[in-house]
Every structure is written in C-alpha cells, then in structure tokens.
Design a protein around this motif. Structure first.
Motif, PDB file in Angstrom:
ATOM      1  N   VAL A 116       0.846  -1.196   0.000  1.00  0.00           N
ATOM      2  CA  VAL A 116       0.000   0.000   0.000  1.00  0.00           C
ATOM      3  C   VAL A 116       0.883   1.248   0.000  1.00  0.00           C
ATOM      4  CG1 VAL A 116      -1.717   1.296   1.318  1.00  0.00           C
ATOM      5  CG2 VAL A 116      -1.938  -1.188   1.098  1.00  0.00           C
ATOM      6  N   ILE A 117       1.939   1.238   0.807  1.00  0.00           N
ATOM      7  CA  ILE A 117       2.880   2.370   0.844  1.00  0.00           C
ATOM      8  C   ILE A 117       3.523   2.551  -0.528  1.00  0.00           C
ATOM      9  CG2 ILE A 117       5.069   3.185   1.814  1.00  0.00           C
ATOM     10  CD1 ILE A 117       4.245   1.705   4.435  1.00  0.00           C
ATOM     11  N   ILE A 118       3.989   1.459  -1.105  1.00  0.00           N
ATOM     12  CA  ILE A 118       4.623   1.529  -2.429  1.00  0.00           C
ATOM     13  C   ILE A 118       3.637   2.069  -3.458  1.00  0.00           C
ATOM     14  CG2 ILE A 118       5.537   0.118  -4.319  1.00  0.00           C
ATOM     15  CD1 ILE A 118       6.810  -1.672  -2.136  1.00  0.00           C
ATOM     16  N   ALA A 119       2.406   1.612  -3.427  1.00  0.00           N
ATOM     17  CA  ALA A 119       1.407   2.064  -4.397  1.00  0.00           C
ATOM     18  C   ALA A 119       1.113   3.550  -4.239  1.00  0.00           C
ATOM     19  CB  ALA A 119       0.127   1.241  -4.249  1.00  0.00           C
ATOM     20  N   LYS A 166      11.266   5.452   0.952  1.00  0.00           N
ATOM     21  CA  LYS A 166      12.211   4.601   1.685  1.00  0.00           C
ATOM     22  C   LYS A 166      12.070   4.776   3.192  1.00  0.00           C
ATOM     23  CE  LYS A 166      14.487   2.505  -1.540  1.00  0.00           C
ATOM     24  NZ  LYS A 166      14.457   1.074  -1.667  1.00  0.00           N
ATOM     25  N   VAL A 167      11.868   6.001   3.640  1.00  0.00           N
ATOM     26  CA  VAL A 167      11.691   6.261   5.071  1.00  0.00           C
ATOM     27  C   VAL A 167      10.432   5.554   5.577  1.00  0.00           C
ATOM     28  CG1 VAL A 167      11.195   8.061   6.789  1.00  0.00           C
ATOM     29  CG2 VAL A 167      12.983   8.426   5.067  1.00  0.00           C
ATOM     30  N   PHE A 168       9.334   5.679   4.833  1.00  0.00           N
ATOM     31  CA  PHE A 168       8.091   5.016   5.242  1.00  0.00           C
ATOM     32  C   PHE A 168       8.250   3.495   5.260  1.00  0.00           C
ATOM     33  CE2 PHE A 168       6.142   9.038   5.041  1.00  0.00           C
ATOM     34  CZ  PHE A 168       4.858   8.949   5.549  1.00  0.00           C
ATOM     35  N   LEU A 169       8.935   2.954   4.239  1.00  0.00           N
ATOM     36  CA  LEU A 169       9.161   1.505   4.206  1.00  0.00           C
ATOM     37  C   LEU A 169      10.055   1.061   5.360  1.00  0.00           C
ATOM     38  CD1 LEU A 169       9.607   0.849   0.381  1.00  0.00           C
ATOM     39  CD2 LEU A 169       7.660   0.206   1.826  1.00  0.00           C
ATOM     40  N   ASP A 172       7.907   1.026   8.431  1.00  0.00           N
ATOM     41  CA  ASP A 172       6.969  -0.094   8.345  1.00  0.00           C
ATOM     42  C   ASP A 172       7.672  -1.410   8.669  1.00  0.00           C
ATOM     43  OD1 ASP A 172       4.319  -1.239   7.562  1.00  0.00           O
ATOM     44  OD2 ASP A 172       5.594  -2.218   6.058  1.00  0.00           O
ATOM     45  N   SER A 173       8.892  -1.586   8.155  1.00  0.00           N
ATOM     46  CA  SER A 173       9.622  -2.830   8.463  1.00  0.00           C
ATOM     47  C   SER A 173       9.986  -2.898   9.935  1.00  0.00           C
ATOM     48  CB  SER A 173      10.868  -2.954   7.595  1.00  0.00           C
ATOM     49  OG  SER A 173      11.836  -2.002   7.969  1.00  0.00           O
ATOM     50  N   LYS A 174      10.310  -1.761  10.546  1.00  0.00           N
ATOM     51  CA  LYS A 174      10.590  -1.743  11.993  1.00  0.00           C
ATOM     52  C   LYS A 174       9.337  -2.115  12.776  1.00  0.00           C
ATOM     53  CE  LYS A 174      14.856  -0.492  12.458  1.00  0.00           C
ATOM     54  NZ  LYS A 174      15.827  -1.414  12.972  1.00  0.00           N
ATOM     55  N   LYS A 175       8.202  -1.583  12.360  1.00  0.00           N
ATOM     56  CA  LYS A 175       6.939  -1.880  13.029  1.00  0.00           C
ATOM     57  C   LYS A 175       6.597  -3.360  12.901  1.00  0.00           C
ATOM     58  CE  LYS A 175       2.977  -0.551  11.311  1.00  0.00           C
ATOM     59  NZ  LYS A 175       1.903   0.296  10.799  1.00  0.00           N
ATOM     60  N   GLU A 176       6.820  -3.911  11.689  1.00  0.00           N
ATOM     61  CA  GLU A 176       6.554  -5.339  11.482  1.00  0.00           C
ATOM     62  C   GLU A 176       7.478  -6.215  12.307  1.00  0.00           C
ATOM     63  OE1 GLU A 176       6.270  -7.140   7.638  1.00  0.00           O
ATOM     64  OE2 GLU A 176       5.008  -5.500   6.916  1.00  0.00           O
TER      65      GLU A 176
END
Length: 182
Positions: A116-119, A166-169, A172-176
């Motif tokens: 969703v972030i990428i889109a 990239k910052v948002f991703l 998101d990976s840290k949250k996951e």
C-alpha cells in the motif's frame, strides 16, 4: 553535455528502480505479462542510453563533419523521444496498476501495508514523472529549450518522493519486526 548524460542516467535509474519497487504489485495484478513488461522496459532504457550516446557523440564531432553530426543528432532526438514516450507510457501503466491495487485494498482484498505504501508513493512519483515527456517534446520538437529548466526541479521532487518512500518503508519494516518479536 554532462547535464544531458546525467539526466539520461537519472531517468533510467528512476524507471528501473520504479520497476523494481513496483514489481510485486504488477506481478500480483498481471502475472502473465510481467516478464514481457520487464523485457520491454529494459529495451526502452537501452534505447534511451543509446540515444544519449548518439547526441553526445554528435556534439563532440569536428566542424568538418557537420552533416554527420546533424544526422546523428536527429537520430538521437528521435530515439530519445521514442524512449521518453515509452517510459512515460510505462509510468502511466504503473499509475493505473497502483490505483487498481489500492482500490482492491479498499475492499479488503489485500492487507500488506508495504505494498500500500509503495502504491501510494508510486502514484505520486508517476504523476510527477509523466510531466517529463511533455517537457522534452516541447524542447526537442518545438524548440522551446527554456522548458528544460524545469527538469532539475522534477528530478529533485522525484528524488524526495523516493526518499520519503524509503523512510516510510523503513518504519513499516521496523513496526513489522517489533510486532513479530512481541
């Protein structure tokens, strides 16, 4: 000349990184066409680099070879315009894919936040990038070279969009990863 080469390389890198970033979204929506799109995009990028090489070569030729220089420049311009048009069409295609993908998320058909972030950022990047073919057409075909002054601004905006993506991703990976550890 260096600005032109840098611009060509920036756009090729942007388009290829955009493809890499969007790869999984497109693969989910159109699995049968994924490989064909990948090959077509890579060939288009090669066409654009060759066009840049021809135009650079034509600018470096001695005055005695002005006819050859003009011919190489015209071929380079036609090839560059074809590649830019194809890359612009590809970005419009990605824009549509991102919108379809986000529409499916609205109806609960997918739940992966990373895509969703990428889109979302892909839509923003595509909307910005689509302005480049018009600027190049205006400069190369209509002769309005002043329109080229907007390209560094567009490159900067594209860079910022990709950086924020990239910052948002990253977050998101840290949250996951923190939710997996819990």
């Amino acid at each position: 000349m260096a600005i032109y080469i840098t611009g060509v390389l920036f756009e090729v890198c942007y388009v290829l990184s955009g493809w890499r970033r969007s790869d999984m979204v497109v693969k989910r929506l159109l699995p049968d066409y994924h490989l064909k799109l990948d090959i077509a995009l890579r060939l288009t990028c090669i066409l654009y680099v060759v066009a840049g090489f021809l135009q650079t070569l034509s600018n470096m030729m001695p005055l005695e070879q002005e006819d050859t220089s003009m011919m190489l420049n015209r071929i380079g311009i036609v090839m560059a315009l074809a590649a830019i048009l194809l890359m612009g069409c590809f970005d419009v295609f990605l824009l549509v894919c991102f919108m379809v993908f986000l529409n499916k998320t609205r109806f609960g058909l997918t739940t992966e936040p990373r895509f969703v972030i990428i889109a979302r950022f892909g839509i923003l990047g595509s909307l910005v990038y689509v302005s480049l073919p018009w600027i190049y057409f205006n400069a190369l075909v209509l002769g309005n070279m002043e329109s080229m002054t907007a390209t560094p601004i567009i490159y900067l905006v594209l860079f910022l969009v990709m950086f924020v993506l990239k910052v948002f991703l990253y977050f998101d990976s840290k949250k996951e990863s923190s939710s997996v550890k819990s």
